[in-house]
Design an enzyme around this catalytic site. Sequence first.
Site, short mmCIF file in Angstrom:
data_model
loop_
_atom_site.label_atom_id
_atom_site.label_comp_id
_atom_site.label_asym_id
_atom_site.label_seq_id
_atom_site.Cartn_x
_atom_site.Cartn_y
_atom_site.Cartn_z
CB SER A 235 -0.90 0.02 1.24
OG SER A 235 -0.18 0.44 2.39
CG ASP A 236 1.54 5.81 -1.32
OD1 ASP A 236 2.47 5.94 -0.49
OD2 ASP A 236 1.44 6.54 -2.32
CD1 TRP A 237 1.62 7.61 5.59
CD2 TRP A 237 3.78 7.15 5.33
NE1 TRP A 237 2.24 7.89 6.78
CE2 TRP A 237 3.57 7.62 6.64
CE3 TRP A 237 5.06 6.79 4.93
CZ2 TRP A 237 4.61 7.74 7.56
CZ3 TRP A 237 6.10 6.93 5.85
CH2 TRP A 237 5.86 7.39 7.15
#
Length: 353
Positions: A272-274
């Site tokens: 996932s992104d942040w």
Amino acid sequence: MKRLITLLIISCPLFAFAQTTVDERVEEILSRLTIEEKICQLNQLDGRRDIEKVKQEVREGTLSSIMNIVDPAVINELQRIAVEESPSRIPILFARDVVHGFNTVLPIPLGMAASWDDALVEKAARNTALEATEKGIRWAFAPMMDIARDPRWGRIAESFGEDTYMAGRLATAVVRGYQGESLADQTSMAACAKHFVGYGDAEGGRDYNTTSIPPRTLRDVYLPPFKACVDQGCASIMTSFNDNDGLPSTGNRWLLTELLRDQWGFKGVVVSDWGSVAGLIPHGVARDKRDAAKQCIIAGCDMDMSSRSYLLHLKDLIEKGEVDVAVLDEAVRRVLKLKVELGLFEKPYTRTN
């Protein structure tokens, strides 16, 4: 005859090791992990915190990957704790955004794209890999090949611009530069194609905003650079913050499993992104982090960057039968496979001088 038997006895362990495939090695490691230890392999956190707290988390085995630590001495100490003191003894994968250079500051990707020079971009990426891996960084969150056609979007400088064909060419050049001939090479690091997908088309150029991309435009404009990276052997892919037609990428099973894995044959890690696992909540498709964790792991997102949603809720979801343990195992397999391919189990440490 005695000498022959002695030679066979000595050489058998080496022969057996040589015959052990990556997949067999992964299965052996997976077979000895508890549910809790498996879940911890899907947890990635920032290292820019109280270092004693980070050390304790590594000692407890709750961290699989750490971002943004670049001091080799600190990296080696955390790695020592992981392989000697944590319950699973599995090494940490250290990662960082190295979008345009590490020690050597290179032109921004938008500037690199203006060169139209694949060979030069690949050479720049190779230099970046040499510098970053020397410090212990084995996972780069690049290339970023979001097609960006609205100059109001704040992250346009990180992209290769507006042209789909050019973005694909330069992104694959970056993958080749980072990953080299083999991930097992200590000077190679895993590339991460991002952001999957359509992040650069946020409405009004407002970051994290919604997108509404018709299927034909998605196929013709936004997906091809990612397909090129998959075909190049890119080790990982990062999901995007945005939703498309109301469904965030991090929880989109059609995107992460049916398209990426089933149709394209991608075998690597999806991260996932942040905080984008928990990002399903403000997008209005998850009630809370527990619901978000359920949706994202089933969708095909292997590693949760920063939100701790998997760490906090996957065990309960599995115990209550809402997530099949086989889904967890598949995600852990992919993370372990990347660590094995990078040679972290044999060479977990980096140079300090």
